[in-house]
Design an enzyme around this catalytic site. Structure first.
Site, short mmCIF file in Angstrom:
data_model
loop_
_atom_site.label_atom_id
_atom_site.label_comp_id
_atom_site.label_asym_id
_atom_site.label_seq_id
_atom_site.Cartn_x
_atom_site.Cartn_y
_atom_site.Cartn_z
N TYR A 140 0.85 -1.21 0.00
CA TYR A 140 0.00 0.00 0.00
C TYR A 140 0.88 1.25 0.00
CZ TYR A 140 -3.34 3.50 1.67
OH TYR A 140 -4.12 4.62 1.82
N LYS A 144 1.02 4.32 -2.81
CA LYS A 144 0.76 5.75 -2.55
C LYS A 144 1.97 6.60 -2.95
CE LYS A 144 -3.48 5.45 -1.50
NZ LYS A 144 -4.50 6.07 -2.34
N1 LIG Z 1 -9.15 6.40 5.65
C1 LIG Z 1 -7.89 6.71 5.87
O1 LIG Z 1 -7.44 6.78 7.03
C2 LIG Z 1 -6.97 7.08 4.73
C3 LIG Z 1 -5.65 7.48 5.04
C4 LIG Z 1 -4.78 7.82 3.99
C5 LIG Z 1 -5.22 7.78 2.68
N2 LIG Z 1 -6.50 7.37 2.41
C6 LIG Z 1 -6.90 7.31 0.99
O2 LIG Z 1 -8.11 8.04 0.80
C7 LIG Z 1 -8.88 7.45 -0.27
C8 LIG Z 1 -10.29 7.17 0.20
O3 LIG Z 1 -10.21 6.25 1.30
P1 LIG Z 1 -11.43 5.92 2.24
O4 LIG Z 1 -10.91 5.92 3.63
O5 LIG Z 1 -12.60 6.75 1.89
O6 LIG Z 1 -11.68 4.39 1.84
P2 LIG Z 1 -13.04 3.55 1.76
O7 LIG Z 1 -13.97 4.03 2.78
O8 LIG Z 1 -12.62 2.12 1.75
O9 LIG Z 1 -13.62 3.95 0.32
C9 LIG Z 1 -12.89 3.61 -0.84
C10 LIG Z 1 -13.75 3.88 -2.06
O10 LIG Z 1 -13.03 3.38 -3.20
C11 LIG Z 1 -13.92 2.52 -3.93
N3 LIG Z 1 -13.21 1.44 -4.63
C12 LIG Z 1 -12.34 0.54 -4.12
N4 LIG Z 1 -11.99 -0.36 -5.05
C13 LIG Z 1 -12.65 -0.02 -6.19
C14 LIG Z 1 -12.71 -0.57 -7.49
N5 LIG Z 1 -12.05 -1.69 -7.82
N6 LIG Z 1 -13.48 0.05 -8.41
C15 LIG Z 1 -14.19 1.14 -8.09
N7 LIG Z 1 -14.19 1.71 -6.87
C16 LIG Z 1 -13.42 1.14 -5.92
C17 LIG Z 1 -14.83 1.92 -2.86
O11 LIG Z 1 -15.99 1.35 -3.44
P3 LIG Z 1 -16.88 0.28 -2.60
O12 LIG Z 1 -17.50 1.09 -1.49
O13 LIG Z 1 -17.84 -0.27 -3.58
O14 LIG Z 1 -15.90 -0.73 -2.08
C18 LIG Z 1 -15.09 3.17 -2.00
O15 LIG Z 1 -16.08 3.97 -2.58
C19 LIG Z 1 -8.12 6.18 -0.69
O16 LIG Z 1 -7.35 6.46 -1.84
C20 LIG Z 1 -7.21 5.91 0.51
O17 LIG Z 1 -6.07 5.18 0.14
C21 LIG Z 1 -7.38 7.02 3.39
#
Ligand SMILES: NC(=O)c1ccc[n+]([C@@H]2O[C@H](COP(=O)([O-])OP(=O)(O)OC[C@H]3O[C@@H](n4cnc5c(N)ncnc54)[C@H](OP(=O)(O)O)[C@@H]3O)[C@@H](O)[C@H]2O)c1
Length: 244
Positions: A140, A144
């Site tokens: 991961y 990133k």
């Molecule tokens: N949360 C954190 O603490 C954190 C920290 C650092 C960076 N980030 C980054 O922020 C971004 C958003 O994260 P989040 O926390 O909102 O994650 P999340 O709640 O898991 O949401 C991820 C989203 O991406 C979609 N997705 C995943 N695989 C996919 C695919 N194959 N095709 C289409 N859509 C897909 C998911 O769809 P489904 O709902 O259908 O699965 C969901 O809508 C990500 O890039 C993550 O790496 C998050």
């Protein structure tokens, strides 16, 4: 008012960013992995204009997402938000790196591009010898780092676009988990600000932000030789060269 596409907006930070932008009166297009998740996304963000569906772990489906986006309109901003964390390496590779590459170069160039990175990219390594879809070496953190590299390469080559990366913090989404310590609202506000604000702080390119503040990023991301190699490997894998 701006037109904004947000990938992965069925849940988490993408959905929250979409809601916030739609509430401000912007024209928001959602994206979800399939039509069922698309209907769910639209229920959650009724103010959005459209939903595009397509699984970003599949190259052809990702290309079709770009086609559908171009058929709708020319966007002012695209937020490359979709991401996976606890997933097999080939899925991390596809969703976190290859999909943003494909969408960046197939969607008609917007004025602003925002890439969701992570603080963990600081621990990533650009080991391009193992940069393959079937590679079991992409973590991961590496993914990133690569998406930050994509952002910085675009910023360097496209002077007519604001291309920036965001670390949203460790926030309580499905990915972050319930116990995540950071502020959920601050976790999406930087992306929405970069997408629409005319503040001097938001109309910049080649920066990495946390909570609207510029932060230091991994220097491998702005290494021109690494960028060139990375872009040429992505071009080989996808069949899409970097358009100058
Ligand atoms: N949360 C954190 O603490 C954190 C920290 C650092 C960076 N980030 C980054 O922020 C971004 C958003 O994260 P989040 O926390 O909102 O994650 P999340 O709640 O898991 O949401 C991820 C989203 O991406 C979609 N997705 C995943 N695989 C996919 C695919 N194959 N095709 C289409 N859509 C897909 C998911 O769809 P489904 O709902 O259908 O699965 C969901 O809508 C990500 O890039 C993550 O790496 C998050």
């Amino acid at each position: 008012m701006a037109r904004i596409l947000i990938t992965g907006s069925a849940d988490g930070l993408g959905q929250l960013a979409a809601k916030s932008l739609a509430d401000q009166g912007h024209q928001v297009v959602l994206h979800a992995r399939n039509s069922e998740r698309g209907r769910y996304a639209k229920q959650k963000v009724p103010g959005a204009e459209h939903v595009i569906s397509g699984d970003l772990s599949d190259i052809d489906e990702t290309k079709s997402v770009a086609e559908k986006a171009n058929a709708l309109c020319r966007f002012d901003a695209v937020i490359h938000n979709a991401g996976v964390y606890r997933a097999p390496p080939n899925e991390i590779f596809m969703v976190n790196i290859i999909a943003p590459y494909i969408l960046t170069f197939l969607i008609t160039k917007p004025q602003r591009l925002i890439y969701l990175s992570s603080n963990l990219h600081l621990h990533g390594r650009a080991n391009l010898e193992n940069f393959k879809m079937e590679s079991s070496h992409i973590s991961y953190s590496d993914s990133k780092l690569y998406v930050t590299m994509l952002c910085m390469a675009v910023a360097r080559q496209w002077s007519d676009v604001y291309s920036n990366a965001v670390d949203p913090g460790w926030v309580p989404t499905r990915m972050g988990g319930r116990g995540a310590p950071d502020d959920l609202q601050k976790g999406y506000e930087t992306q929405t600000w970069l997408a629409v604000s005319n503040d001097s702080g938001a109309t910049v390119s080649g920066h990495y932000f946390h909570h609207r503040t510029e932060r230091r990023y991994n220097s491998q991301a702005s290494d021109v030789l690494l960028q060139e190699k990375f872009l040429s490997l992505c071009a080989e894998i996808t069949g899409i060269p970097f358009p100058q």
